[in-house]
Design a protein around this motif. Structure first.
Motif, PDB file in Angstrom:
ATOM      1  N   GLY A  45     -21.444 -42.792  26.688  1.00 32.92           N
ATOM      2  CA  GLY A  45     -20.677 -42.451  27.873  1.00 32.92           C
ATOM      3  C   GLY A  45     -21.426 -41.523  28.811  1.00 32.92           C
ATOM      4  O   GLY A  45     -21.280 -41.607  30.033  1.00 32.92           O
ATOM      5  N   PHE A  46     -22.235 -40.636  28.222  1.00 32.94           N
ATOM      6  CA  PHE A  46     -23.042 -39.722  29.038  1.00 32.94           C
ATOM      7  C   PHE A  46     -24.404 -40.328  29.386  1.00 32.94           C
ATOM      8  O   PHE A  46     -25.278 -39.627  29.893  1.00 32.94           O
ATOM      9  CB  PHE A  46     -23.242 -38.390  28.311  1.00 32.94           C
ATOM     10  CG  PHE A  46     -22.028 -37.508  28.320  1.00 32.94           C
ATOM     11  CD1 PHE A  46     -21.673 -36.804  29.466  1.00 32.94           C
ATOM     12  CD2 PHE A  46     -21.223 -37.392  27.199  1.00 32.94           C
ATOM     13  CE1 PHE A  46     -20.549 -35.988  29.479  1.00 32.94           C
ATOM     14  CE2 PHE A  46     -20.089 -36.586  27.208  1.00 32.94           C
ATOM     15  CZ  PHE A  46     -19.745 -35.879  28.360  1.00 32.94           C
ATOM     16  N   GLN A  47     -24.573 -41.608  29.075  1.00 36.58           N
ATOM     17  CA  GLN A  47     -25.801 -42.354  29.381  1.00 36.58           C
ATOM     18  C   GLN A  47     -27.040 -41.704  28.766  1.00 36.58           C
ATOM     19  O   GLN A  47     -28.102 -41.620  29.400  1.00 36.58           O
ATOM     20  CB  GLN A  47     -25.966 -42.513  30.888  1.00 36.58           C
ATOM     21  CG  GLN A  47     -24.876 -43.342  31.543  1.00 36.58           C
ATOM     22  CD  GLN A  47     -25.146 -43.627  32.995  1.00 36.58           C
ATOM     23  OE1 GLN A  47     -25.744 -42.821  33.700  1.00 36.58           O
ATOM     24  NE2 GLN A  47     -24.723 -44.787  33.469  1.00 36.58           N
ATOM     25  N   LYS A  48     -26.898 -41.263  27.521  1.00 32.68           N
ATOM     26  CA  LYS A  48     -28.017 -40.688  26.799  1.00 32.68           C
ATOM     27  C   LYS A  48     -28.747 -41.781  26.023  1.00 32.68           C
ATOM     28  O   LYS A  48     -28.125 -42.558  25.287  1.00 32.68           O
ATOM     29  CB  LYS A  48     -27.532 -39.609  25.826  1.00 32.68           C
ATOM     30  CG  LYS A  48     -26.809 -38.433  26.496  1.00 32.68           C
ATOM     31  CD  LYS A  48     -27.741 -37.667  27.406  1.00 32.68           C
ATOM     32  CE  LYS A  48     -27.054 -36.448  28.010  1.00 32.68           C
ATOM     33  NZ  LYS A  48     -27.933 -35.693  28.928  1.00 32.68           N
ATOM     34  N   VAL A  49     -30.057 -41.818  26.192  1.00 33.14           N
ATOM     35  CA  VAL A  49     -30.855 -42.817  25.490  1.00 33.14           C
ATOM     36  C   VAL A  49     -30.719 -42.663  23.975  1.00 33.14           C
ATOM     37  O   VAL A  49     -30.788 -43.638  23.225  1.00 33.14           O
ATOM     38  CB  VAL A  49     -32.338 -42.695  25.905  1.00 33.14           C
ATOM     39  CG1 VAL A  49     -33.210 -43.651  25.103  1.00 33.14           C
ATOM     40  CG2 VAL A  49     -32.487 -42.978  27.391  1.00 33.14           C
ATOM     41  N   SER A  73     -42.726 -40.378  31.237  1.00 27.73           N
ATOM     42  CA  SER A  73     -42.200 -39.657  30.081  1.00 27.73           C
ATOM     43  C   SER A  73     -40.843 -40.220  29.650  1.00 27.73           C
ATOM     44  O   SER A  73     -40.547 -40.319  28.455  1.00 27.73           O
ATOM     45  CB  SER A  73     -42.068 -38.161  30.400  1.00 27.73           C
ATOM     46  OG  SER A  73     -41.155 -37.940  31.462  1.00 27.73           O
ATOM     47  N   GLU A  74     -40.028 -40.618  30.615  1.00 27.65           N
ATOM     48  CA  GLU A  74     -38.738 -41.215  30.304  1.00 27.65           C
ATOM     49  C   GLU A  74     -38.914 -42.566  29.623  1.00 27.65           C
ATOM     50  O   GLU A  74     -38.182 -42.908  28.685  1.00 27.65           O
ATOM     51  CB  GLU A  74     -37.905 -41.375  31.580  1.00 27.65           C
ATOM     52  CG  GLU A  74     -37.449 -40.068  32.212  1.00 27.65           C
ATOM     53  CD  GLU A  74     -36.466 -39.327  31.327  1.00 27.65           C
ATOM     54  OE1 GLU A  74     -35.708 -39.999  30.587  1.00 27.65           O
ATOM     55  OE2 GLU A  74     -36.455 -38.088  31.356  1.00 27.65           O
ATOM     56  N   GLN A  75     -39.881 -43.319  30.108  1.00 30.94           N
ATOM     57  CA  GLN A  75     -40.155 -44.621  29.500  1.00 30.94           C
ATOM     58  C   GLN A  75     -40.627 -44.460  28.062  1.00 30.94           C
ATOM     59  O   GLN A  75     -40.187 -45.185  27.164  1.00 30.94           O
ATOM     60  CB  GLN A  75     -41.215 -45.365  30.316  1.00 30.94           C
ATOM     61  CG  GLN A  75     -40.711 -45.898  31.649  1.00 30.94           C
ATOM     62  CD  GLN A  75     -41.780 -46.694  32.377  1.00 30.94           C
ATOM     63  OE1 GLN A  75     -42.960 -46.608  32.034  1.00 30.94           O
ATOM     64  NE2 GLN A  75     -41.371 -47.444  33.383  1.00 30.94           N
ATOM     65  N   LEU A  76     -41.519 -43.509  27.848  1.00 32.69           N
ATOM     66  CA  LEU A  76     -42.032 -43.271  26.498  1.00 32.69           C
ATOM     67  C   LEU A  76     -40.914 -42.841  25.550  1.00 32.69           C
ATOM     68  O   LEU A  76     -40.857 -43.281  24.397  1.00 32.69           O
ATOM     69  CB  LEU A  76     -43.142 -42.209  26.529  1.00 32.69           C
ATOM     70  CG  LEU A  76     -44.478 -42.637  27.138  1.00 32.69           C
ATOM     71  CD1 LEU A  76     -45.433 -41.452  27.225  1.00 32.69           C
ATOM     72  CD2 LEU A  76     -45.100 -43.756  26.311  1.00 32.69           C
ATOM     73  N   TRP A  77     -40.035 -41.976  26.042  1.00 31.63           N
ATOM     74  CA  TRP A  77     -38.913 -41.529  25.210  1.00 31.63           C
ATOM     75  C   TRP A  77     -38.007 -42.713  24.857  1.00 31.63           C
ATOM     76  O   TRP A  77     -37.584 -42.864  23.714  1.00 31.63           O
ATOM     77  CB  TRP A  77     -38.124 -40.454  25.939  1.00 31.63           C
ATOM     78  CG  TRP A  77     -36.795 -40.096  25.322  1.00 31.63           C
ATOM     79  CD1 TRP A  77     -35.579 -40.148  25.901  1.00 31.63           C
ATOM     80  CD2 TRP A  77     -36.576 -39.625  23.987  1.00 31.63           C
ATOM     81  NE1 TRP A  77     -34.591 -39.749  25.025  1.00 31.63           N
ATOM     82  CE2 TRP A  77     -35.181 -39.421  23.835  1.00 31.63           C
ATOM     83  CE3 TRP A  77     -37.414 -39.361  22.894  1.00 31.63           C
ATOM     84  CZ2 TRP A  77     -34.597 -38.968  22.651  1.00 31.63           C
ATOM     85  CZ3 TRP A  77     -36.836 -38.912  21.712  1.00 31.63           C
ATOM     86  CH2 TRP A  77     -35.450 -38.712  21.594  1.00 31.63           C
ATOM     87  N   TYR A  78     -37.733 -43.564  25.832  1.00 28.57           N
ATOM     88  CA  TYR A  78     -36.907 -44.741  25.609  1.00 28.57           C
ATOM     89  C   TYR A  78     -37.544 -45.656  24.555  1.00 28.57           C
ATOM     90  O   TYR A  78     -36.873 -46.137  23.643  1.00 28.57           O
ATOM     91  CB  TYR A  78     -36.730 -45.491  26.925  1.00 28.57           C
ATOM     92  CG  TYR A  78     -35.982 -46.799  26.804  1.00 28.57           C
ATOM     93  CD1 TYR A  78     -34.599 -46.831  26.657  1.00 28.57           C
ATOM     94  CD2 TYR A  78     -36.680 -48.010  26.858  1.00 28.57           C
ATOM     95  CE1 TYR A  78     -33.923 -48.037  26.556  1.00 28.57           C
ATOM     96  CE2 TYR A  78     -36.007 -49.222  26.750  1.00 28.57           C
ATOM     97  CZ  TYR A  78     -34.635 -49.227  26.603  1.00 28.57           C
ATOM     98  OH  TYR A  78     -33.969 -50.428  26.498  1.00 28.57           O
ATOM     99  N   VAL A 132     -35.975 -46.675  20.865  1.00 30.84           N
ATOM    100  CA  VAL A 132     -35.729 -48.062  20.474  1.00 30.84           C
ATOM    101  C   VAL A 132     -36.465 -48.398  19.185  1.00 30.84           C
ATOM    102  O   VAL A 132     -35.905 -49.019  18.267  1.00 30.84           O
ATOM    103  CB  VAL A 132     -36.167 -49.030  21.604  1.00 30.84           C
ATOM    104  CG1 VAL A 132     -36.112 -50.477  21.116  1.00 30.84           C
ATOM    105  CG2 VAL A 132     -35.274 -48.860  22.825  1.00 30.84           C
ATOM    106  N   ASN A 133     -37.713 -47.982  19.093  1.00 29.36           N
ATOM    107  CA  ASN A 133     -38.500 -48.251  17.887  1.00 29.36           C
ATOM    108  C   ASN A 133     -37.887 -47.556  16.669  1.00 29.36           C
ATOM    109  O   ASN A 133     -37.758 -48.154  15.595  1.00 29.36           O
ATOM    110  CB  ASN A 133     -39.935 -47.784  18.103  1.00 29.36           C
ATOM    111  CG  ASN A 133     -40.835 -48.129  16.934  1.00 29.36           C
ATOM    112  OD1 ASN A 133     -40.930 -49.291  16.538  1.00 29.36           O
ATOM    113  ND2 ASN A 133     -41.509 -47.133  16.377  1.00 29.36           N
ATOM    114  N   ALA A 134     -37.499 -46.297  16.840  1.00 29.68           N
ATOM    115  CA  ALA A 134     -36.910 -45.538  15.736  1.00 29.68           C
ATOM    116  C   ALA A 134     -35.552 -46.111  15.329  1.00 29.68           C
ATOM    117  O   ALA A 134     -35.200 -46.122  14.145  1.00 29.68           O
ATOM    118  CB  ALA A 134     -36.760 -44.065  16.127  1.00 29.68           C
ATOM    119  N   SER A 135     -34.789 -46.591  16.309  1.00 28.04           N
ATOM    120  CA  SER A 135     -33.452 -47.111  16.008  1.00 28.04           C
ATOM    121  C   SER A 135     -33.517 -48.318  15.079  1.00 28.04           C
ATOM    122  O   SER A 135     -32.688 -48.457  14.173  1.00 28.04           O
ATOM    123  CB  SER A 135     -32.726 -47.492  17.300  1.00 28.04           C
ATOM    124  OG  SER A 135     -33.317 -48.621  17.911  1.00 28.04           O
TER     125      SER A 135
END
Length: 312
Positions: A233-237, A7-12, A16-19
């Motif tokens: 800084g909070f390491q948020k994807v 799930s973390e990988q999918l969110w990442y 990235v795609n949306a960015s």
């Protein structure tokens, strides 16, 4: 920032795609601003003087084009060409930072930072004339350039591309500089706004409206940088959502300022100098009419040569 959880990988991967898609929207705005600024240059009264800004506009636009093309290419390779990569696109993004598309995107973002921030530091010095502030901003820019150089070397070295230890100081310095520029410009422009608001110059609204304050403080760049650095800084994807857009906005703001310059509605040495002179004829009217010998702020911005002749 990414763990082995699916799930973390999918969110990442979604982020990235949306960015990149958001960055492409920013590039569309960049096209519009570039066209507006270049049109303004060729329509300016002092075309020869305005043309000096064309190389900067062209360089920033070219870098912005290569940047978004590199980001799109990196995405294409990760999601399409290497769809069977072990670990999926998330693993590809992490391990293949030395991919040519990513290197092109990072290199152009560094170059855009240098040109855009150097222009804004020039504006700080022009309007503030405070050597200490200019020196501090220039020192931060130099430091970020040095860190970006180390970061670029890491990207090229395939053995270290998955462990980029210089990425954090580079990104931190670059975004902090953007925030610093906005924080320095805002009080100075507010003070100039207060000074000009008491005059009767018919063009003063162009210098005091919200557009002038937002554009000339590079507020969008500072705001996006602040949001990004907090999330980063909070390491948020989610911080990655703002990165491609921020790169384009860094190039857009100089274009907007130059567009105001060539139209005569940007703060300049001439305008500030006239405000400091109590005997200035700026904005003086007689019986509600604007006399022929009065030099307006608009004139000062558009045609310095003709203005000096009228003042002589």
């Amino acid at each position: 920032m990414v763990n082995t959880d699916t799930s973390e990988q999918l969110w990442y991967e979604k982020v990235v795609n949306a960015s990149v898609a958001i960055g492409a929207i920013g590039y569309g705005l960049h096209i519009a601003v570039f066209y507006t600024a270049v049109s303004g240059i060729f329509k300016a009264r002092d075309r020869a003087g305005a043309l000096k800004w064309f190389p900067l506009l062209f360089i920033l636009f070219s870098l912005g084009t290569i940047n978004i093309a590199g980001s799109l290419r990196f995405n294409q390779v990760a999601f399409i060409d290497q769809r069977k990569y072990e670990g999926g696109p998330a693993a590809f993004f992490s391990a293949e930072q030395s991919n040519s598309g990513n290197v092109a995107a990072v290199a152009t973002s560094i170059a855009m930072m240098v040109f855009a921030d150097a222009f804004m530091i020039y504006r700080i010095h022009t309007l503030g004339k405070r050597v200490v502030i200019t020196a501090v901003a220039a020192a931060v820019l130099v430091a970020s350039v040095v860190m970006s150089g180390f970061h670029a070397v890491e990207l090229i070295n395939e053995n270290s591309s998955s462990n980029l230890k210089y990425s954090i100081p580079y990104v931190s310095l670059a975004t902090i500089l953007n925030i610093l520029i906005t924080l320095v410009m805002a009080p100075r422009l507010l003070e100039l706004r207060r000074q000009i608001s008491i005059s009767q110059d018919p063009t003063r609204a162009k210098f005091t409206n919200l557009e002038a304050l937002v554009v000339e403080t590079a507020f969008p760049t500072g705001l996006l940088s602040l949001i990004f650095i907090i999330l980063y800084g909070f390491q948020k994807v989610g911080s990655l959502l703002f990165l491609p857009l921020l790169v384009q906005v860094m190039a857009i703001m100089p274009g907007l300022i130059i567009s105001r310059m060539v139209r005569g509605y940007a703060w300049s040495n001439d305008v500030v100098g006239r405000l400091r002179n109590p005997s200035s004829s700026i904005g003086r009217t007689v019986n509600g009419d604007f006399p022929q010998d009065v030099v307006t702020l608009n004139d000062l911005g558009n045609d310095p040569k003709s203005v000096s002749n009228r003042l002589a």
